[in-house]
Motif scaffolding. Structure first.
Motif, mmCIF file in Angstrom:
data_model
loop_
_atom_site.group_PDB
_atom_site.id
_atom_site.type_symbol
_atom_site.label_atom_id
_atom_site.label_comp_id
_atom_site.label_asym_id
_atom_site.label_seq_id
_atom_site.Cartn_x
_atom_site.Cartn_y
_atom_site.Cartn_z
ATOM 1 N N ARG A 184 0.847 -1.181 0.000
ATOM 2 C CA ARG A 184 0.000 0.000 0.000
ATOM 3 C C ARG A 184 0.888 1.239 0.000
ATOM 4 N NH1 ARG A 184 -5.164 -0.765 -1.350
ATOM 5 N NH2 ARG A 184 -3.811 -1.640 -2.965
ATOM 6 N N ARG A 185 0.550 2.211 -0.841
ATOM 7 C CA ARG A 185 1.309 3.469 -0.947
ATOM 8 C C ARG A 185 2.774 3.217 -1.273
ATOM 9 N NH1 ARG A 185 -3.024 6.711 -1.406
ATOM 10 N NH2 ARG A 185 -4.606 6.000 0.055
ATOM 11 N N GLY A 186 3.065 2.125 -1.988
ATOM 12 C CA GLY A 186 4.434 1.822 -2.369
ATOM 13 C C GLY A 186 5.267 1.179 -1.282
ATOM 14 N N ILE A 230 15.273 -9.740 -12.054
ATOM 15 C CA ILE A 230 15.468 -8.295 -11.898
ATOM 16 C C ILE A 230 14.258 -7.766 -11.141
ATOM 17 C CG2 ILE A 230 15.693 -6.075 -13.060
ATOM 18 C CD1 ILE A 230 17.025 -7.463 -15.361
ATOM 19 N N LEU A 231 14.504 -7.180 -9.983
ATOM 20 C CA LEU A 231 13.440 -6.653 -9.131
ATOM 21 C C LEU A 231 13.445 -5.133 -9.211
ATOM 22 C CD1 LEU A 231 11.220 -7.059 -6.962
ATOM 23 C CD2 LEU A 231 13.044 -6.938 -5.242
ATOM 24 N N LEU A 232 12.308 -4.538 -9.569
ATOM 25 C CA LEU A 232 12.175 -3.090 -9.623
ATOM 26 C C LEU A 232 11.607 -2.587 -8.307
ATOM 27 C CD1 LEU A 232 12.553 -3.756 -12.647
ATOM 28 C CD2 LEU A 232 10.952 -1.919 -13.161
ATOM 29 N N ILE A 233 12.263 -1.597 -7.722
ATOM 30 C CA ILE A 233 11.845 -1.045 -6.442
ATOM 31 C C ILE A 233 11.630 0.459 -6.597
ATOM 32 C CG2 ILE A 233 13.052 -2.813 -5.113
ATOM 33 C CD1 ILE A 233 15.264 -0.752 -4.576
ATOM 34 N N PRO A 234 10.874 1.090 -5.701
ATOM 35 C CA PRO A 234 10.681 2.550 -5.776
ATOM 36 C C PRO A 234 12.001 3.286 -5.553
ATOM 37 C CG PRO A 234 9.034 1.522 -4.368
ATOM 38 C CD PRO A 234 10.053 0.473 -4.651
ATOM 39 N N ASP A 235 12.015 4.562 -5.929
ATOM 40 C CA ASP A 235 13.222 5.371 -5.743
ATOM 41 C C ASP A 235 13.492 5.629 -4.263
ATOM 42 O OD1 ASP A 235 13.729 5.845 -8.592
ATOM 43 O OD2 ASP A 235 11.841 6.932 -8.526
ATOM 44 N N ILE A 236 12.444 5.768 -3.482
ATOM 45 C CA ILE A 236 12.572 5.890 -2.027
ATOM 46 C C ILE A 236 12.131 4.548 -1.437
ATOM 47 C CG2 ILE A 236 11.803 7.118 0.032
ATOM 48 C CD1 ILE A 236 11.290 9.552 -1.697
ATOM 49 N N GLN A 262 16.140 0.607 -9.541
ATOM 50 C CA GLN A 262 15.119 1.596 -9.214
ATOM 51 C C GLN A 262 14.224 1.854 -10.427
ATOM 52 O OE1 GLN A 262 18.250 4.303 -7.755
ATOM 53 N NE2 GLN A 262 16.949 4.645 -5.960
ATOM 54 N N GLU A 263 12.963 2.172 -10.146
ATOM 55 C CA GLU A 263 11.976 2.337 -11.209
ATOM 56 C C GLU A 263 12.345 3.467 -12.163
ATOM 57 O OE1 GLU A 263 8.014 0.918 -8.688
ATOM 58 O OE2 GLU A 263 8.565 3.049 -8.825
ATOM 59 N N SER A 264 12.819 4.590 -11.636
ATOM 60 C CA SER A 264 13.107 5.739 -12.499
ATOM 61 C C SER A 264 14.234 5.434 -13.477
ATOM 62 C CB SER A 264 13.474 6.949 -11.634
ATOM 63 O OG SER A 264 14.622 6.678 -10.852
ATOM 64 N N ILE A 265 15.253 4.726 -13.015
ATOM 65 C CA ILE A 265 16.376 4.389 -13.899
ATOM 66 C C ILE A 265 15.912 3.455 -15.005
ATOM 67 C CG2 ILE A 265 18.642 3.287 -13.988
ATOM 68 C CD1 ILE A 265 19.118 4.234 -11.153
ATOM 69 N N CYS A 266 15.107 2.462 -14.662
ATOM 70 C CA CYS A 266 14.602 1.539 -15.682
ATOM 71 C C CYS A 266 13.683 2.255 -16.665
ATOM 72 C CB CYS A 266 13.868 0.386 -15.010
ATOM 73 S SG CYS A 266 14.946 -0.704 -14.043
ATOM 74 N N ALA A 267 12.935 3.252 -16.185
ATOM 75 C CA ALA A 267 12.042 3.992 -17.082
ATOM 76 C C ALA A 267 12.843 4.787 -18.113
ATOM 77 C CB ALA A 267 11.149 4.930 -16.273
ATOM 78 N N THR A 268 13.913 5.445 -17.682
ATOM 79 C CA THR A 268 14.738 6.205 -18.629
ATOM 80 C C THR A 268 15.470 5.269 -19.579
ATOM 81 O OG1 THR A 268 16.507 6.244 -16.962
ATOM 82 C CG2 THR A 268 15.053 8.146 -17.066
ATOM 83 N N ASN A 299 18.771 13.906 -4.047
ATOM 84 C CA ASN A 299 18.124 15.126 -3.552
ATOM 85 C C ASN A 299 16.842 15.468 -4.310
ATOM 86 O OD1 ASN A 299 20.227 15.426 -1.715
ATOM 87 N ND2 ASN A 299 21.434 16.692 -3.110
ATOM 88 N N THR A 300 16.597 14.801 -5.426
ATOM 89 C CA THR A 300 15.398 15.111 -6.223
ATOM 90 C C THR A 300 14.284 14.093 -6.017
ATOM 91 O OG1 THR A 300 16.194 13.841 -8.145
ATOM 92 C CG2 THR A 300 16.871 16.149 -7.981
ATOM 93 N N ARG A 301 14.493 13.103 -5.192
ATOM 94 C CA ARG A 301 13.481 12.065 -4.996
ATOM 95 C C ARG A 301 12.356 12.587 -4.110
ATOM 96 N NH1 ARG A 301 17.766 7.285 -3.371
ATOM 97 N NH2 ARG A 301 19.019 7.389 -5.288
ATOM 98 N N LEU A 302 11.137 12.351 -4.572
ATOM 99 C CA LEU A 302 9.963 12.842 -3.855
ATOM 100 C C LEU A 302 8.846 11.815 -3.995
ATOM 101 C CD1 LEU A 302 8.507 15.180 -2.352
ATOM 102 C CD2 LEU A 302 7.860 16.057 -4.611
ATOM 103 N N ARG A 303 8.175 11.527 -2.898
ATOM 104 C CA ARG A 303 7.043 10.602 -2.923
ATOM 105 C C ARG A 303 5.844 11.267 -2.273
ATOM 106 N NH1 ARG A 303 8.191 5.248 -0.122
ATOM 107 N NH2 ARG A 303 7.998 6.510 1.765
ATOM 108 N N LEU A 304 4.744 11.327 -3.014
ATOM 109 C CA LEU A 304 3.495 11.898 -2.527
ATOM 110 C C LEU A 304 2.520 10.757 -2.291
ATOM 111 C CD1 LEU A 304 3.238 14.835 -5.094
ATOM 112 C CD2 LEU A 304 4.252 14.886 -2.812
#
Length: 360
Positions: A184-186, A230-236, A262-268, A299-304
């Motif tokens: 839940r909520r990542g 390969i396991l994808l995990i959140p940035d935080i 991390q998800e962001s790296i795999c997305a790019t 420093n740019t990682r943000l989770r809402l």
């Protein structure tokens, strides 16, 4: 000729004889050829991307992954056990005395922003009176469907120990099963209720992933020793939780190796970019992260802590204000949540040309 000269001459003759016979050279061991590392075939790499509501899993060679509802239903161990189900759209802390006033103020600001802008042809927007919309909807009566057109519940006559994915999503509430969403909520869905301990959540994840690998990828458990993961995990992320997941993949499920990304790296990487700002709007969270030269910038990682399910709940509140004909719709009912999800995907949009009431 002196005796010394004679001895020197003999030594020189001996050296010449050695050169002619060939002096002994140091023994050099034969060169051992380096082992050629064969590239790992993509068919033997399984990619697992766990989300709050959906599990995406597949081979690295697949064009698209398999999407499975990330939910499990476990049969009661004892008769008369109290049934428990993790909430889907409901969220704690939203029914405070000031909550309704905050929603009304937010809606007023959105209305002013929408109606103040002109349409693409330059004409002004004509807002639909809320009372008119409410009066029209109150005249409507919900259609009564035939019994044959109702929901087809999962057949549990053989009393399986657990149900996963679509089968768990459509398990009858009258059956003796507890329904759990492990994430839940990542994050891990840890709570004080049944199935909310760390051990229970890890067991649910292991069961769901193993079932998906066997059923959808058609890989027997005994053959997983030839596969890597390969396991994808959140940035935080929580390091301890990631450690537990790797332990499941290697020791419990039986992969021969595992890599965490991390998800962001795999997305790019999947988009063919080395640098980008990645915004991921999920079912229950929204994450933002900047990737530069293939590295996630800390420093740019943000989770809402809000996402698509919060949009669905807000959409339901707006429909209630407009006199939604289905007046018995409840957020704690799993089938009603599926209906609201379908209505949101059908009627919600970001097209500013379409506005006003929609008689559907």
């Amino acid at each position: 000729m002196t005796q010394v000269d004679q001895e020197n001459g003999k030594e020189k003759e001996k050296e010449k004889e050695k050169e002619q016979r060939g002096a002994k050279r140091p023994i050099v061991p034969a060169a051992i050829p380096e082992s050629v590392l064969e590239p790992i075939q993509s068919n033997f790499i399984v990619v697992i991307h766990p989300g709050s509501s959906t599990l995406r899993i597949g081979r690295a060679a697949d064009t698209l992954p398999v999407s499975v509802p990330h939910i499990i239903a476990r049969r009661h161990k004892q008769q008369g056990q109290i049934r428990y189900e993790d909430p889907w759209l409901q969220r704690d802390g939203l029914n405070k005395p000031e909550s309704n006033e905050q929603r009304q103020n937010g809606l007023k600001m959105v209305d002013q922003a929408i109606w103040s802008k002109k349409m693409s042809n330059g004409a002004r927007r004509i807002p639909a009176p809320p009372d008119q919309v409410r009066a029209y909807n109150k005249q409507m009566r919900s259609a009564v469907l035939d019994t044959s057109s109702g929901v087809r519940w999962t057949n549990t006559s053989h009393q399986p120990e657990f149900l996963v994915g679509e089968e768990a999503l459509y398990v009858n509430p009258s059956d003796c099963y507890n329904v759990h969403w492990p994430i839940r909520r990542g994050l891990f869905n840890l709570h004080a209720g049944p199935g909310g301990s760390l051990t229970a959540v890890l067991a649910d994840l292991e069961t769901i992933w193993t079932f998906a690998i066997q059923k959808f990828l058609e890989i027997p458990c005994k053959d997983l020793k030839y596969y890597r993961c390969i396991l994808l995990i959140p940035d935080i992320y929580n390091r301890q939780h990631v450690k537990e997941l790797i332990n499941i993949l290697l020791n419990n499920i039986g992969f021969s190796g595992a890599v965490v990304h991390q998800e962001s790296i795999c997305a790019t990487f999947g988009s063919g970019l080395s640098s980008a700002c990645v915004i991921d709007v999920g079912e229950q969270k929204t994450s933002v992260c900047c990737v530069e030269d293939g590295v996630s910038q800390r420093n740019t990682r943000l989770r809402l802590a809000y996402g698509g399910s919060d949009v669905t709940r807000c959409f339901f509140w707006l429909m209630q204000r407009s006199g939604f004909p289905y007046r018995t719709c409840q957020l704690f009912n799993r089938m009603d949540c599926l209906l609201l999800q379908q209505l949101k995907e059908t009627f919600c949009h970001l097209d500013q040309v379409k506005h006003g009431s929609n008689k559907s």
